[in-house]
Design a protein around this motif. Sequence first.
Motif, short mmCIF file in Angstrom:
data_model
loop_
_atom_site.label_atom_id
_atom_site.label_comp_id
_atom_site.label_asym_id
_atom_site.label_seq_id
_atom_site.Cartn_x
_atom_site.Cartn_y
_atom_site.Cartn_z
N GLU A 1 0.81 -1.20 0.00
CA GLU A 1 0.00 0.00 0.00
C GLU A 1 0.85 1.25 0.00
O GLU A 1 0.52 2.24 -0.65
CB GLU A 1 -0.91 -0.04 1.23
N VAL A 2 1.98 1.20 0.74
CA VAL A 2 2.81 2.40 0.84
C VAL A 2 3.51 2.68 -0.48
O VAL A 2 3.64 3.83 -0.90
CB VAL A 2 3.82 2.25 2.01
N MET B 1 -7.75 5.38 -0.74
CA MET B 1 -7.40 3.98 -0.44
C MET B 1 -8.66 3.16 -0.57
O MET B 1 -9.74 3.59 -0.21
CB MET B 1 -6.87 3.92 0.99
N PRO C 1 0.61 3.50 6.54
CA PRO C 1 -0.15 3.85 5.33
C PRO C 1 -1.22 4.90 5.56
O PRO C 1 -1.59 5.61 4.63
CB PRO C 1 -0.78 2.53 4.87
N THR D 1 0.57 8.11 5.05
CA THR D 1 0.93 8.44 3.67
C THR D 1 -0.26 8.42 2.75
O THR D 1 -0.12 8.26 1.55
CB THR D 1 1.96 7.44 3.12
N GLN E 1 -0.51 11.01 -0.28
CA GLN E 1 0.41 10.87 -1.40
C GLN E 1 1.22 12.12 -1.70
O GLN E 1 1.70 12.28 -2.80
CB GLN E 1 -0.36 10.50 -2.70
#
Lengths: 174, 349
Positions: free
Chosen positions: A169-170, B1, B42, B45, B48
């Motif tokens: 995902e990262v 996501m 995640p 982040t 993005q």
Amino acid sequence: MVYAIFLLSIILVLSFMSFSSKPSPIYGGVGLIISGAVGCSIIMGFGVSFMGLMVFLIYLGGMLVVFGYTTAMATEEYPETWGSSIVIWGALLSGILMELLLMVWLLEHDGMEVAVGFNKLESWIMFMDKGFSIIREDSLGVSALYNYVNWFMVAAGWALFVSVLIVIEVIRGK
Amino acid sequence: MKLPILTIIMTTIFTGTMLTMISSHWLLIWIGLEINMLSIIPILTKNQKPRSTEAATKYFLTQATASMLLMFTIVFNAMHSGQWTTTNIDPNNMIVSLTMIIALTMKLGMTPFHFWVPEVTQGVSLMTGMLLLTWQKLAPISIMMQMFTSINPIILLLIALMSVLVGGWGGLNQTQLRKILAYSSIAHMGWMMAILTFCPSLTMLNLLIYLMLTIIMFTMLNMNTNMTTLTLSNLWNKSPTITMMILISLLSLGGLPPLTGFLPKWIIIQELTKNNNIAMATVMAIMALLNLYFYMRLIYSTSLTLFPTPNNIKMKWQFQPKKRSLFLSPLIILSTLTLPLSPVLSTLN
């Protein structure tokens, strides 16, 4: 060969230093191989053979091989070596100097008590024992993972799955 | 996501903290902390941008160092005392008590390990910053409340005092709201840890009130996506009720009577003086004024004055609010008006 574990510990520290000084990953991989192998030998010297086998097979034979291949694909033209940074030379010289000071201190005085007692080398010496042990703690521990604490195995499997998911995902990007 | 991945990651964050809070074996506590740290990366982040990646890197490095120190302390404690329970750490073992404090305060973001808190909070979005400053504090505080009898009180009081100082002075030069709330978190952690070795129930009380106040502040700022003081100064036109609520919430966060935020500070000062710690109580109370000063500066630009804006008309075309704000009214009432309920504390254990 009485001082086997003592010597292996010295090699362990040196190889840890060789990759934590952040050279190019190829050289760091060499340091990881040496430190993994030496660490396995130390714990096998204390009798824990199953863990050593696991580290050799899975860590060195699985993960480090994949790491080596990906690093060989992604390497750069002029990688940073061990001799190119002043940090390594400085750490080497200061380490040698402190080792000499330690030996001088130990010859003069009776021992050294800073955080742990360092009087003799008795805990690092390997005495050859003639018996064999029936209770193997390391392999019994792995089987206990399936038997007594099987919910913990579920949690460990979940953690491994989630860590792979997070890495993917990262690095996904837009 | 994507939604399934977000669900898995949120579940894992919850699982990590719960695992830490219900365990009495040090290894499981450490595993819960690691699961929690890994699965919040995640989330950090998520939007993005390079700044979010930098914030996630800083967070990961600091927390990984703290987990490594904690693992060292756990193994050292197991080697010297032979057991893995949380409540039986030997307080005379100086290495264990010192490095345990260092590891846990590094996880909480207290001085002298506070440098990552403003930068990480500024690099992520408002709701993610709220998750960082509220949920991530639960696991280390639960560990500290389990082992509070073996903590060296001098070192903890020193760290708490320095946290209050840094939280006050650091927030003075900020106009970005996320950094202001990060410095307020540092100062509140200082208040919480100051009373831990004397009366840990007050740590819990301070934590609960601080959680409510931080959640409500972030929710109200998220409703109009206010990130700076300048955008806050245009808020009187857009939603005057939120302007009023920001006023009383910030005054409560600063610790003014008769609002709820005064309750933990009052009782903490009382407990410190009961333990003959009057100098500490005085210095902490004076340093809380610095916190109150920058909250007052926010209130000054939000509710008390009208800055020159391009739009000076009181009428505004109001649109439907798009952001969900769960529990806004109950949390505001709980976090500002419950000071008269303070005698109920005498019935607690």
